[in-house]
Design a protein around this motif. Structure first.
Motif, PDB file in Angstrom:
ATOM      1  N   GLU A 162     -24.088 -61.948  -5.922  1.00 58.09           N
ATOM      2  CA  GLU A 162     -23.682 -61.428  -7.205  1.00 58.09           C
ATOM      3  C   GLU A 162     -23.524 -59.869  -6.721  1.00 58.09           C
ATOM      4  N   ILE A 163     -22.539 -59.320  -7.011  1.00 59.88           N
ATOM      5  CA  ILE A 163     -22.193 -57.958  -6.708  1.00 59.88           C
ATOM      6  C   ILE A 163     -22.465 -57.054  -8.097  1.00 59.88           C
ATOM      7  N   THR A 164     -23.417 -56.018  -8.134  1.00 57.46           N
ATOM      8  CA  THR A 164     -23.673 -55.146  -9.244  1.00 57.46           C
ATOM      9  C   THR A 164     -23.261 -53.912  -9.191  1.00 57.46           C
ATOM     10  N   SER A 165     -22.843 -53.380  -7.910  1.00 58.50           N
ATOM     11  CA  SER A 165     -22.633 -52.312  -7.929  1.00 58.50           C
ATOM     12  C   SER A 165     -21.017 -51.763  -8.159  1.00 58.50           C
ATOM     13  N   SER A 166     -20.674 -50.944  -8.785  1.00 56.98           N
ATOM     14  CA  SER A 166     -19.142 -50.438  -9.307  1.00 56.98           C
ATOM     15  C   SER A 166     -18.439 -49.359  -8.726  1.00 56.98           C
ATOM     16  N   SER A 167     -19.229 -48.902  -7.711  1.00 57.17           N
ATOM     17  CA  SER A 167     -18.928 -47.677  -6.686  1.00 57.17           C
ATOM     18  C   SER A 167     -17.843 -48.079  -5.763  1.00 57.17           C
ATOM     19  N   ASP A 168     -16.790 -47.040  -5.089  1.00 53.48           N
ATOM     20  CA  ASP A 168     -15.826 -47.434  -4.214  1.00 53.48           C
ATOM     21  C   ASP A 168     -15.010 -48.659  -4.466  1.00 53.48           C
ATOM     22  N   GLY A 169     -14.570 -48.733  -5.909  1.00 56.95           N
ATOM     23  CA  GLY A 169     -13.837 -49.788  -6.237  1.00 56.95           C
ATOM     24  C   GLY A 169     -14.225 -51.257  -6.473  1.00 56.95           C
ATOM     25  N   ARG A 170     -15.636 -51.440  -6.272  1.00 53.10           N
ATOM     26  CA  ARG A 170     -15.999 -52.774  -6.611  1.00 53.10           C
ATOM     27  C   ARG A 170     -16.051 -52.911  -8.008  1.00 53.10           C
ATOM     28  N   VAL A 171     -15.993 -54.272  -8.407  1.00 52.27           N
ATOM     29  CA  VAL A 171     -15.964 -54.939  -9.642  1.00 52.27           C
ATOM     30  C   VAL A 171     -17.160 -56.013  -9.630  1.00 52.27           C
ATOM     31  N   PRO A 172     -18.208 -55.609 -10.479  1.00 52.60           N
ATOM     32  CA  PRO A 172     -19.360 -56.666 -10.481  1.00 52.60           C
ATOM     33  C   PRO A 172     -19.041 -58.070 -10.899  1.00 52.60           C
ATOM     34  N   GLY A 173     -19.509 -58.958 -10.356  1.00 53.78           N
ATOM     35  CA  GLY A 173     -19.237 -60.316 -10.390  1.00 53.78           C
ATOM     36  C   GLY A 173     -19.832 -61.121  -9.343  1.00 53.78           C
ATOM     37  N   THR A 174     -19.559 -62.247  -9.286  1.00 55.69           N
ATOM     38  CA  THR A 174     -20.069 -63.186  -8.215  1.00 55.69           C
ATOM     39  C   THR A 174     -18.749 -63.744  -7.274  1.00 55.69           C
ATOM     40  N   TYR A 175     -19.154 -63.486  -5.932  1.00 61.18           N
ATOM     41  CA  TYR A 175     -18.161 -63.699  -4.967  1.00 61.18           C
ATOM     42  C   TYR A 175     -18.502 -64.370  -3.952  1.00 61.18           C
ATOM     43  N   HIS A 176     -17.457 -64.992  -3.074  1.00 58.65           N
ATOM     44  CA  HIS A 176     -17.857 -65.863  -1.990  1.00 58.65           C
ATOM     45  C   HIS A 176     -18.480 -64.724  -0.975  1.00 58.65           C
ATOM     46  N   PRO A 177     -19.924 -65.368  -0.382  1.00 57.51           N
ATOM     47  CA  PRO A 177     -20.568 -64.595   0.459  1.00 57.51           C
ATOM     48  C   PRO A 177     -20.120 -64.717   1.927  1.00 57.51           C
ATOM     49  N   THR A 178     -18.865 -63.975   2.197  1.00 59.67           N
ATOM     50  CA  THR A 178     -18.365 -64.034   3.656  1.00 59.67           C
ATOM     51  C   THR A 178     -19.676 -63.514   4.666  1.00 59.67           C
ATOM     52  N   PHE A 179     -20.522 -62.903   4.291  1.00 60.73           N
ATOM     53  CA  PHE A 179     -21.235 -62.290   5.413  1.00 60.73           C
ATOM     54  C   PHE A 179     -22.252 -63.271   5.743  1.00 60.73           C
ATOM     55  N   LEU A 180     -22.591 -64.205   4.619  1.00 64.86           N
ATOM     56  CA  LEU A 180     -23.438 -65.630   4.732  1.00 64.86           C
ATOM     57  C   LEU A 180     -22.575 -66.407   5.620  1.00 64.86           C
ATOM     58  N   TYR A 181     -21.452 -66.774   5.427  1.00 65.69           N
ATOM     59  CA  TYR A 181     -20.677 -67.442   6.115  1.00 65.69           C
ATOM     60  C   TYR A 181     -20.572 -67.059   7.602  1.00 65.69           C
ATOM     61  N   GLU A 182     -20.292 -65.827   7.700  1.00 64.46           N
ATOM     62  CA  GLU A 182     -20.232 -65.415   9.350  1.00 64.46           C
ATOM     63  C   GLU A 182     -21.551 -65.316   9.905  1.00 64.46           C
ATOM     64  N   SER A 183     -22.548 -65.504   9.176  1.00 67.70           N
ATOM     65  CA  SER A 183     -23.921 -65.370   9.839  1.00 67.70           C
ATOM     66  C   SER A 183     -24.031 -66.762  10.358  1.00 67.70           C
ATOM     67  N   LEU A 184     -24.035 -67.793   9.442  1.00 69.99           N
ATOM     68  CA  LEU A 184     -24.071 -69.177   9.890  1.00 69.99           C
ATOM     69  C   LEU A 184     -23.199 -69.454  10.852  1.00 69.99           C
ATOM     70  N   TRP A 185     -21.993 -69.068  10.810  1.00 72.02           N
ATOM     71  CA  TRP A 185     -20.995 -69.592  11.967  1.00 72.02           C
ATOM     72  C   TRP A 185     -21.545 -68.833  13.288  1.00 72.02           C
ATOM     73  N   CYS A 186     -21.919 -67.443  13.270  1.00 71.07           N
ATOM     74  CA  CYS A 186     -22.514 -66.958  14.675  1.00 71.07           C
ATOM     75  C   CYS A 186     -23.680 -67.814  15.113  1.00 71.07           C
ATOM     76  N   ILE A 187     -24.454 -68.420  14.066  1.00 68.52           N
ATOM     77  CA  ILE A 187     -25.719 -69.174  14.668  1.00 68.52           C
ATOM     78  C   ILE A 187     -25.518 -70.302  15.396  1.00 68.52           C
ATOM     79  N   GLY A 188     -24.067 -71.173  14.729  1.00 65.19           N
ATOM     80  CA  GLY A 188     -23.562 -72.180  15.576  1.00 65.19           C
ATOM     81  C   GLY A 188     -22.699 -71.868  16.667  1.00 65.19           C
ATOM     82  N   VAL A 189     -22.165 -70.643  16.870  1.00 66.55           N
ATOM     83  CA  VAL A 189     -21.695 -70.216  17.990  1.00 66.55           C
ATOM     84  C   VAL A 189     -22.763 -70.182  19.152  1.00 66.55           C
ATOM     85  N   ALA A 190     -23.858 -69.508  18.803  1.00 64.68           N
ATOM     86  CA  ALA A 190     -25.176 -69.370  19.801  1.00 64.68           C
ATOM     87  C   ALA A 190     -25.552 -70.560  20.294  1.00 64.68           C
TER      88      ALA A 190
END
Length: 325
Positions: A162-190
């Motif tokens: 959930e994104i709640t901030s509206s600064s710097d062009g953000r639009v509040p809403g729910t989005y794919h958590p790509t930070f989480l996807y990359e975090s899990l992928w990096c664990i798999g890589v390790a």
């Protein structure tokens, strides 16, 4: 209405009295400690000295931070140098913005300087720290969660962020958590690099190259999902092209390295081998001296027994003479 989602923090800064603790910086610091700790364990297992990884990290980490920030500022210059922007913000690294490509490139330069000063081959050092770097990236990506940045397309999946901030062009809403996807992928890589290194005894930089190739494969599809502003070439984001190029270079390095330098380095830190040999020699000398001392004592004891035996014989002889006389 979403039944579940990952909430974003209301603020990326926590205050410990007057001291601000920024979530982004905190994640990076924890990641660095994990990378150094795991790298040290792997380095010692390869025959190196404890503490060497940390000593070289003193060079690699600052270089990596500078390189990561430079890559971000150069590739997203419009965020800092376009009309209405303040160029001073380019130095505010705590607000987010590190390019992994620049961080790895400049970090490698810093590591090369540190390794050269210690007489250590850079490829061997890179192999030791590769899984730790992947774990550090997995931890560091949560800094994007604190800053509510680098998310993907809109979605109503249960694990959406959930994104709640509206600064710097953000639009509040729910989005794919790509930070989480990359975090899990990096664990798999390790985990992949650790397994492959144990299974195939990777050496001469091939464990590091495997980490790079595996990371790029995941970064390509994760980057494709992101919706933040980025430069595009032929319909693909710049980081997509970078992922493809770096992936090909890493695979090419593995192929050529296997042909040119098969196997693994026998010695990764010459000084450590010498020190270990000296210690073993001293311990052997010490045990030898102890054995000599014991032998000497034994000899003295046996000589004493012989002397006492001779004196007893002489006494018996004298007694016999008196009886005869």
């Amino acid at each position: 209405m979403e039944l579940a989602y990952i909430p974003s923090p209301s603020s990326g800064v926590l205050y410990l009295g007057p001291v601000p603790l920024r979530g982004y910086a905190f994640c990076i610091i924890i990641g660095v400690f994990v990378a150094v700790w795991l790298g040290n364990k792997r380095w010692v297992a390869r025959g190196g000295r404890a503490g060497t990884v940390a000593d070289i990290a003193v060079w690699a980490v600052p270089f990596g931070l500078i390189g990561g920030r430079l890559y971000h500022v150069i590739t997203d210059y419009q965020l800092y140098f376009s009309e209405g922007r303040d160029w001073v913000d380019a130095f505010k690294i705590w607000e987010g913005g590190l390019g992994i490509w620049g961080a790895i490139a400049f970090g490698a330069l810093g590591a090369w300087i540190g390794c050269r000063r210690r007489g250590i081959p850079l490829p061997a050092y890179a192999d030791a720290v590769a899984p730790g770097i992947a774990f550090a990236q997995a931890i560091g990506r949560w800094g994007n969660w604190f800053n509510q940045e680098l998310y993907g397309r809109a979605t109503d999946l249960p694990w959406a962020v959930e994104i709640t901030s509206s600064s710097d062009g953000r639009v509040p809403g729910t989005y794919h958590p790509t930070f989480l996807y990359e975090s899990l992928w990096c664990i798999g890589v390790a985990l992949l690099v650790i397994w492959a290194d144990r299974r195939f005894k990777l050496g001469h930089g091939r464990a590091f190259a495997l980490y790079v190739a595996a990371y790029c494969a995941g970064r390509f599809w994760i980057e494709y999902m992101r919706v933040d502003e980025a430069h595009e070439i032929l319909g693909l984001r710049l980081n997509n092209w970078t992922s493809v190029l770096v992936f090909l270079l890493a695979v090419l390095y593995i192929v050529l390295s296997v042909r040119k330098r098969p196997g693994r380095e026998d010695v990764v830190e010459p000084g450590a081998v010498t020190s270990d040999s000296d210690s073993e020699t001293e311990s052997k000398s010490g045990s030898g001296s102890a054995k000599d001392s014991e032998s000497a004592k034994g000899s003295e004891g046996s000589e004493g027994s012989d002397d006492s035996g001779d004196s007893e014989k002489s006494k018996d002889g004298a007694a016999g003479s008196l009886r005869k006389s």
